[in-house]
Scaffold this motif. Sequence first.
Motif, PDB file in Angstrom:
ATOM      1  N   GLY A 123       0.814  -1.210   0.000  1.00  0.00           N
ATOM      2  CA  GLY A 123       0.000   0.000   0.000  1.00  0.00           C
ATOM      3  C   GLY A 123       0.847   1.257   0.000  1.00  0.00           C
ATOM      4  N   TRP A 124       1.861   1.295   0.869  1.00  0.00           N
ATOM      5  CA  TRP A 124       2.723   2.483   0.909  1.00  0.00           C
ATOM      6  C   TRP A 124       3.534   2.619  -0.375  1.00  0.00           C
ATOM      7  CZ3 TRP A 124       0.745   5.795   3.766  1.00  0.00           C
ATOM      8  CH2 TRP A 124       0.245   5.502   5.038  1.00  0.00           C
ATOM      9  N   ASP A 125       3.916   1.490  -0.977  1.00  0.00           N
ATOM     10  CA  ASP A 125       4.607   1.555  -2.267  1.00  0.00           C
ATOM     11  C   ASP A 125       3.704   2.153  -3.348  1.00  0.00           C
ATOM     12  OD1 ASP A 125       7.097   0.629  -1.508  1.00  0.00           O
ATOM     13  OD2 ASP A 125       6.755  -1.424  -2.202  1.00  0.00           O
ATOM     14  N   HIS A 126       2.412   2.011  -3.182  1.00  0.00           N
ATOM     15  CA  HIS A 126       1.452   2.619  -4.103  1.00  0.00           C
ATOM     16  C   HIS A 126       1.297   4.116  -3.814  1.00  0.00           C
ATOM     17  CE1 HIS A 126      -2.269   3.343  -6.304  1.00  0.00           C
ATOM     18  NE2 HIS A 126      -2.809   3.786  -5.187  1.00  0.00           N
ATOM     19  N   TYR A 127       1.172   4.469  -2.524  1.00  0.00           N
ATOM     20  CA  TYR A 127       0.825   5.847  -2.171  1.00  0.00           C
ATOM     21  C   TYR A 127       2.002   6.819  -2.149  1.00  0.00           C
ATOM     22  CZ  TYR A 127      -4.009   4.720  -1.454  1.00  0.00           C
ATOM     23  OH  TYR A 127      -5.315   4.349  -1.681  1.00  0.00           O
ATOM     24  N   LEU A 128       3.189   6.409  -1.718  1.00  0.00           N
ATOM     25  CA  LEU A 128       4.299   7.371  -1.663  1.00  0.00           C
ATOM     26  C   LEU A 128       4.666   7.946  -3.033  1.00  0.00           C
ATOM     27  CD1 LEU A 128       6.731   6.163   1.136  1.00  0.00           C
ATOM     28  CD2 LEU A 128       5.064   8.018   1.192  1.00  0.00           C
ATOM     29  N   PRO A 129       4.684   7.165  -4.111  1.00  0.00           N
ATOM     30  CA  PRO A 129       4.926   7.778  -5.420  1.00  0.00           C
ATOM     31  C   PRO A 129       3.835   8.789  -5.802  1.00  0.00           C
ATOM     32  CG  PRO A 129       5.403   5.448  -5.523  1.00  0.00           C
ATOM     33  CD  PRO A 129       4.734   5.694  -4.186  1.00  0.00           C
ATOM     34  N   ARG A 130       2.608   8.576  -5.336  1.00  0.00           N
ATOM     35  CA  ARG A 130       1.539   9.554  -5.580  1.00  0.00           C
ATOM     36  C   ARG A 130       1.846  10.857  -4.834  1.00  0.00           C
ATOM     37  NH1 ARG A 130      -3.208   8.033  -7.773  1.00  0.00           N
ATOM     38  NH2 ARG A 130      -4.430   9.384  -6.398  1.00  0.00           N
ATOM     39  N   LEU A 131       2.391  10.753  -3.622  1.00  0.00           N
ATOM     40  CA  LEU A 131       2.813  11.950  -2.885  1.00  0.00           C
ATOM     41  C   LEU A 131       3.891  12.687  -3.670  1.00  0.00           C
ATOM     42  CD1 LEU A 131       3.020  13.841  -0.422  1.00  0.00           C
ATOM     43  CD2 LEU A 131       4.559  12.151   0.610  1.00  0.00           C
ATOM     44  N   ALA A 132       4.854  11.949  -4.218  1.00  0.00           N
ATOM     45  CA  ALA A 132       5.937  12.564  -4.992  1.00  0.00           C
ATOM     46  C   ALA A 132       5.390  13.332  -6.191  1.00  0.00           C
ATOM     47  CB  ALA A 132       6.936  11.499  -5.442  1.00  0.00           C
ATOM     48  N   ILE A 133       4.330  12.834  -6.789  1.00  0.00           N
ATOM     49  CA  ILE A 133       3.723  13.498  -7.949  1.00  0.00           C
ATOM     50  C   ILE A 133       3.029  14.792  -7.534  1.00  0.00           C
ATOM     51  CG2 ILE A 133       1.889  13.300  -9.683  1.00  0.00           C
ATOM     52  CD1 ILE A 133       2.607  10.247  -9.772  1.00  0.00           C
ATOM     53  N   VAL A 134       2.154  14.706  -6.526  1.00  0.00           N
ATOM     54  CA  VAL A 134       1.372  15.896  -6.161  1.00  0.00           C
ATOM     55  C   VAL A 134       2.234  16.975  -5.509  1.00  0.00           C
ATOM     56  CG1 VAL A 134      -0.786  14.586  -6.000  1.00  0.00           C
ATOM     57  CG2 VAL A 134       0.546  15.014  -3.927  1.00  0.00           C
ATOM     58  N   ALA A 135       3.284  16.588  -4.816  1.00  0.00           N
ATOM     59  CA  ALA A 135       4.151  17.579  -4.163  1.00  0.00           C
ATOM     60  C   ALA A 135       4.908  18.427  -5.172  1.00  0.00           C
ATOM     61  CB  ALA A 135       5.119  16.891  -3.207  1.00  0.00           C
ATOM     62  N   THR A 136       4.997  17.958  -6.405  1.00  0.00           N
ATOM     63  CA  THR A 136       5.654  18.745  -7.446  1.00  0.00           C
ATOM     64  C   THR A 136       4.643  19.559  -8.254  1.00  0.00           C
ATOM     65  OG1 THR A 136       5.564  16.944  -9.060  1.00  0.00           O
ATOM     66  CG2 THR A 136       7.540  17.095  -7.679  1.00  0.00           C
ATOM     67  N   GLY A 137       3.372  19.527  -7.831  1.00  0.00           N
ATOM     68  CA  GLY A 137       2.346  20.319  -8.497  1.00  0.00           C
ATOM     69  C   GLY A 137       1.576  19.586  -9.581  1.00  0.00           C
ATOM     70  N   ALA A 138       1.884  18.318  -9.801  1.00  0.00           N
ATOM     71  CA  ALA A 138       1.186  17.541 -10.829  1.00  0.00           C
ATOM     72  C   ALA A 138      -0.023  16.824 -10.215  1.00  0.00           C
ATOM     73  CB  ALA A 138       2.155  16.532 -11.464  1.00  0.00           C
ATOM     74  N   ASP A 139      -0.826  16.222 -11.064  1.00  0.00           N
ATOM     75  CA  ASP A 139      -2.012  15.485 -10.643  1.00  0.00           C
ATOM     76  C   ASP A 139      -1.694  13.990 -10.666  1.00  0.00           C
ATOM     77  OD1 ASP A 139      -4.508  14.311 -10.282  1.00  0.00           O
ATOM     78  OD2 ASP A 139      -5.480  15.420 -11.897  1.00  0.00           O
ATOM     79  N   ALA A 140      -1.894  13.307  -9.538  1.00  0.00           N
ATOM     80  CA  ALA A 140      -1.622  11.864  -9.466  1.00  0.00           C
ATOM     81  C   ALA A 140      -2.705  11.035 -10.151  1.00  0.00           C
ATOM     82  CB  ALA A 140      -1.486  11.429  -8.013  1.00  0.00           C
ATOM     83  N   GLY A 141      -3.811  11.658 -10.531  1.00  0.00           N
ATOM     84  CA  GLY A 141      -4.884  10.939 -11.208  1.00  0.00           C
ATOM     85  C   GLY A 141      -5.732  10.155 -10.234  1.00  0.00           C
TER      86      GLY A 141
END
Length: 153
Positions: A123-141
Amino acid sequence: MNVLTGSSVVCEVRVKALPETIFPFLVDGELSARWFGRSASIQPRAGGAYRTEINDQIVAAGEIVELDEPRRVVLSFGWEGNEAVPPGSSRVEITLEPDGDETVVRLVHDGLPDGAAQQHGDGWDHYLPRLAIVATGADAGPDPHGQAAPPSG
């Protein structure tokens, strides 16, 4: 990629943002829901409650144990309706370590019961990359876990 050690999970992701930019995504419900769950309610203070709805059946809940802005958040963690990992029964520590113009986000989830570390690590392997995306201003979808079955422990 996570590392499992008994009842603990350790995950790291490198984010192209500074801790000051990432930290609000850990403690603001609206920002948190961009990477973890579809909605979140967070009281950003020690002793403050949080509740994150992943979908209609999966809800993470607990309280904030410690805040050290913008470097560290410690939460009690668990799942509503889950006897194996009920709300507040485990501990999640997220640290933000600056490295040049990037930050290493390290998550340690411990106090999990036997057999639960692998599922939580996934689960964390799924969610942490999503954090990396949104923290740069992009949309994780859309989150594909939004329709997943409830965690079994």
